[in-house]
Design a protein around this motif. Structure first.
Motif, PDB file in Angstrom:
ATOM      1  N   PRO A   1      11.655  -8.769  -7.007  1.00  0.00           N
ATOM      2  CA  PRO A   1      11.442  -7.614  -7.882  1.00  0.00           C
ATOM      3  C   PRO A   1      10.212  -6.791  -7.522  1.00  0.00           C
ATOM      4  CG  PRO A   1      12.031  -9.546  -9.167  1.00  0.00           C
ATOM      5  CD  PRO A   1      11.822 -10.025  -7.767  1.00  0.00           C
ATOM      6  N   GLU A   2       9.211  -7.425  -6.924  1.00  0.00           N
ATOM      7  CA  GLU A   2       7.981  -6.700  -6.572  1.00  0.00           C
ATOM      8  C   GLU A   2       8.266  -5.503  -5.669  1.00  0.00           C
ATOM      9  OE1 GLU A   2       3.689  -7.300  -4.268  1.00  0.00           O
ATOM     10  OE2 GLU A   2       5.141  -8.945  -4.320  1.00  0.00           O
ATOM     11  N   PHE A   3       9.274  -5.616  -4.813  1.00  0.00           N
ATOM     12  CA  PHE A   3       9.527  -4.583  -3.821  1.00  0.00           C
ATOM     13  C   PHE A   3      10.781  -3.761  -4.125  1.00  0.00           C
ATOM     14  CE2 PHE A   3       6.947  -7.746  -1.552  1.00  0.00           C
ATOM     15  CZ  PHE A   3       5.921  -6.934  -1.106  1.00  0.00           C
ATOM     16  N   THR A   4      11.219  -3.782  -5.375  1.00  0.00           N
ATOM     17  CA  THR A   4      12.424  -3.043  -5.744  1.00  0.00           C
ATOM     18  C   THR A   4      12.309  -1.558  -5.419  1.00  0.00           C
ATOM     19  OG1 THR A   4      12.972  -4.591  -7.519  1.00  0.00           O
ATOM     20  CG2 THR A   4      13.926  -2.387  -7.659  1.00  0.00           C
ATOM     21  N   ARG A   5      11.160  -0.972  -5.712  1.00  0.00           N
ATOM     22  CA  ARG A   5      11.007   0.470  -5.502  1.00  0.00           C
ATOM     23  C   ARG A   5      11.063   0.829  -4.025  1.00  0.00           C
ATOM     24  NH1 ARG A   5      11.963   4.705  -4.719  1.00  0.00           N
ATOM     25  NH2 ARG A   5      10.863   6.657  -5.174  1.00  0.00           N
ATOM     26  N   ILE A   6      10.326   0.109  -3.198  1.00  0.00           N
ATOM     27  CA  ILE A   6      10.308   0.481  -1.786  1.00  0.00           C
ATOM     28  C   ILE A   6      11.622   0.110  -1.100  1.00  0.00           C
ATOM     29  CG2 ILE A   6       9.302  -1.602  -0.719  1.00  0.00           C
ATOM     30  CD1 ILE A   6       7.444   0.517   0.790  1.00  0.00           C
TER      31      ILE A   6
ATOM     32  N   GLU B   1       0.825  -1.203   0.000  1.00  0.00           N
ATOM     33  CA  GLU B   1       0.000   0.000   0.000  1.00  0.00           C
ATOM     34  C   GLU B   1       0.863   1.258   0.000  1.00  0.00           C
ATOM     35  OE1 GLU B   1      -3.237   0.144  -0.368  1.00  0.00           O
ATOM     36  OE2 GLU B   1      -3.386  -2.044  -0.436  1.00  0.00           O
ATOM     37  N   VAL B   2       1.946   1.245   0.762  1.00  0.00           N
ATOM     38  CA  VAL B   2       2.843   2.397   0.801  1.00  0.00           C
ATOM     39  C   VAL B   2       3.557   2.553  -0.539  1.00  0.00           C
ATOM     40  CG1 VAL B   2       4.895   3.385   1.903  1.00  0.00           C
ATOM     41  CG2 VAL B   2       3.155   2.227   3.305  1.00  0.00           C
ATOM     42  N   GLN B   3       4.007   1.449  -1.093  1.00  0.00           N
ATOM     43  CA  GLN B   3       4.753   1.488  -2.351  1.00  0.00           C
ATOM     44  C   GLN B   3       3.922   2.089  -3.489  1.00  0.00           C
ATOM     45  OE1 GLN B   3       7.971  -1.442  -4.126  1.00  0.00           O
ATOM     46  NE2 GLN B   3       5.954  -2.336  -4.417  1.00  0.00           N
ATOM     47  N   LYS B   4       2.601   1.881  -3.451  1.00  0.00           N
ATOM     48  CA  LYS B   4       1.730   2.417  -4.497  1.00  0.00           C
ATOM     49  C   LYS B   4       1.849   3.938  -4.609  1.00  0.00           C
ATOM     50  CE  LYS B   4      -1.962  -1.047  -4.049  1.00  0.00           C
ATOM     51  NZ  LYS B   4      -3.371  -1.263  -3.580  1.00  0.00           N
ATOM     52  N   LEU B   5       2.182   4.585  -3.511  1.00  0.00           N
ATOM     53  CA  LEU B   5       2.214   6.045  -3.487  1.00  0.00           C
ATOM     54  C   LEU B   5       3.582   6.629  -3.810  1.00  0.00           C
ATOM     55  CD1 LEU B   5       0.042   6.734  -0.302  1.00  0.00           C
ATOM     56  CD2 LEU B   5      -0.676   6.746  -2.695  1.00  0.00           C
ATOM     57  N   LEU B   6       4.595   5.786  -3.871  1.00  0.00           N
ATOM     58  CA  LEU B   6       5.939   6.300  -4.154  1.00  0.00           C
ATOM     59  C   LEU B   6       6.052   6.752  -5.605  1.00  0.00           C
ATOM     60  CD1 LEU B   6       8.165   3.669  -2.302  1.00  0.00           C
ATOM     61  CD2 LEU B   6       7.737   6.044  -1.606  1.00  0.00           C
ATOM     62  N   PRO B   7       6.713   7.870  -5.845  1.00  0.00           N
ATOM     63  CA  PRO B   7       6.906   8.327  -7.222  1.00  0.00           C
ATOM     64  C   PRO B   7       7.941   7.471  -7.938  1.00  0.00           C
ATOM     65  CG  PRO B   7       8.129   9.727  -5.738  1.00  0.00           C
ATOM     66  CD  PRO B   7       7.352   8.771  -4.874  1.00  0.00           C
ATOM     67  N   ASP B   8       7.969   7.584  -9.236  1.00  0.00           N
ATOM     68  CA  ASP B   8       9.026   6.949 -10.008  1.00  0.00           C
ATOM     69  C   ASP B   8      10.377   7.490  -9.529  1.00  0.00           C
ATOM     70  OD1 ASP B   8      10.946   7.076 -12.554  1.00  0.00           O
ATOM     71  OD2 ASP B   8       9.521   5.425 -12.825  1.00  0.00           O
ATOM     72  N   PRO B   9      11.404   6.638  -9.437  1.00  0.00           N
ATOM     73  CA  PRO B   9      12.716   7.115  -8.951  1.00  0.00           C
ATOM     74  C   PRO B   9      13.248   8.319  -9.712  1.00  0.00           C
ATOM     75  CG  PRO B   9      12.685   4.722  -9.048  1.00  0.00           C
ATOM     76  CD  PRO B   9      11.402   5.192  -9.685  1.00  0.00           C
ATOM     77  N   SER B  10      12.892   8.432 -10.982  1.00  0.00           N
ATOM     78  CA  SER B  10      13.375   9.567 -11.770  1.00  0.00           C
ATOM     79  C   SER B  10      12.789  10.892 -11.282  1.00  0.00           C
ATOM     80  CB  SER B  10      13.018   9.373 -13.249  1.00  0.00           C
ATOM     81  OG  SER B  10      11.615   9.335 -13.437  1.00  0.00           O
ATOM     82  N   ALA B  11      11.687  10.818 -10.510  1.00  0.00           N
ATOM     83  CA  ALA B  11      11.035  12.022  -9.993  1.00  0.00           C
ATOM     84  C   ALA B  11      11.570  12.424  -8.631  1.00  0.00           C
ATOM     85  CB  ALA B  11       9.528  11.814  -9.919  1.00  0.00           C
ATOM     86  N   GLY B  12      12.458  11.599  -8.062  1.00  0.00           N
ATOM     87  CA  GLY B  12      13.009  11.909  -6.752  1.00  0.00           C
ATOM     88  C   GLY B  12      13.025  10.682  -5.873  1.00  0.00           C
ATOM     89  N   LYS B  13      13.838  10.713  -4.830  1.00  0.00           N
ATOM     90  CA  LYS B  13      14.043   9.518  -4.019  1.00  0.00           C
ATOM     91  C   LYS B  13      13.220   9.474  -2.739  1.00  0.00           C
ATOM     92  CE  LYS B  13      18.232  11.271  -1.686  1.00  0.00           C
ATOM     93  NZ  LYS B  13      19.672  11.003  -1.459  1.00  0.00           N
ATOM     94  N   TRP B  14      12.369  10.520  -2.517  1.00  0.00           N
ATOM     95  CA  TRP B  14      11.591  10.563  -1.278  1.00  0.00           C
ATOM     96  C   TRP B  14      10.120  10.275  -1.534  1.00  0.00           C
ATOM     97  CZ3 TRP B  14      15.112   9.867   2.004  1.00  0.00           C
ATOM     98  CH2 TRP B  14      16.344  10.528   1.915  1.00  0.00           C
ATOM     99  N   ALA B  15       9.329  10.339  -0.506  1.00  0.00           N
ATOM    100  CA  ALA B  15       7.933   9.896  -0.584  1.00  0.00           C
ATOM    101  C   ALA B  15       7.128  10.646  -1.634  1.00  0.00           C
ATOM    102  CB  ALA B  15       7.258  10.045   0.782  1.00  0.00           C
TER     103      ALA B  15
END
Length: 239
Positions: free
Chosen positions: A203-208, A144-158
């Motif tokens: 791979p599912e949790f790579t972003r978070i 649920e938290v990961q759904k709200l994270l921006p693409d890494p290219s948009a920044g590394k924070w929430a």
């Protein structure tokens, strides 16, 4: 511009809700003193219930008024309770720290991110580590938290390139879960610590996972987190 009015933080270092506030205070570089009020079911003193928080919860802060002992709070001080409210209060006290965006859309995203943590993730720390709930509850919360994270290219924070109170709100919970798993301590079923850590490598949790690594590198997090204390205090309190 920041002011120099007294701030007293009523805290217990084990609490992730308190840790949210200490990260924000460190980011804002606001001087404060602490007064320990035990959590995890310990009874609160009458003065705390009467003058600080009738719910008996932490964290709480007093702001302004004379610099008095923590167990003798002044009626001249303002009392602020509930960690999300305290986080916003700190960001308002020190706008130059940029802990809350001025852009209305970004401002709303910060609040939404914190609401998502508090709705889906924060209780997984106690649930998994202290009560032995399945590690899958942690993974569901992270999704649920990961759904709200921006693409890494948009920044590394929430919410993008700016570290905000949204990041301060999330870091304490995942850090405690991660630390307890790596220490092999908790009320969860045998082997679930490894199942959780292995799942986070998928791979599912790579972003978070990348987001968590950024949080761990933040100086304000490093300065306010003691993993050994967390594990040892949990062992003491839950024995």
């Amino acid at each position: 511009m920041s002011n120099n009015k007294q701030i007293t933080l009523y805290e217990y270092e084990l609490s992730p809700y308190v840790h949210r506030v200490t990260i924000a205070l460190k980011e804002a570089q606001l001087p404060y003193k602490t007064y320990e009020v035990l959590a995890l079911g310990a009874p609160k003193p009458d003065w705390y219930l009467e003058k600080i928080n009738p719910k008996g919860l932490i964290p709480a802060i007093t702001y302004g008024g004379p610099d008095v002992p923590g167990d003798q709070p002044s009626p001249e001080a303002t009392v602020v309770i509930e960690s999300p409210i305290i986080l916003e209060f700190i960001s308002d006290l020190c706008p130059e720290a940029n802990l809350m965006p001025t852009n209305p859309v970004a401002h709303a995203k910060v609040r939404l991110f914190i609401d998502s943590i508090d709705s889906y993730f924060d209780k997984t720390f106690v649930g998994f580590v202290a009560k032995g709930e399945s590690y899958t509850t942690v993974l569901d919360g992270l999704r649920e938290v990961q759904k709200l994270l921006p693409d890494p290219s948009a920044g590394k924070w929430a919410i993008g390139e700016q570290f905000t109170i949204a990041d301060a709100a999330f870091a304490p919970f995942i850090a405690r879960i991660d630390t307890c798993c790596k220490a092999g301590y908790g009320s969860y079923a045998k082997g679930e610590d490894r199942l959780l850590l292995d799942s986070l490598e998928s791979p599912e949790f790579t972003r978070i996972k990348a987001y968590i690594a950024n949080l761990y590198d933040r100086p304000s997090f490093k300065a306010t987190f003691n993993g050994d204390y967390i594990v040892n205090e949990l062992k003491r309190r839950l024995a």
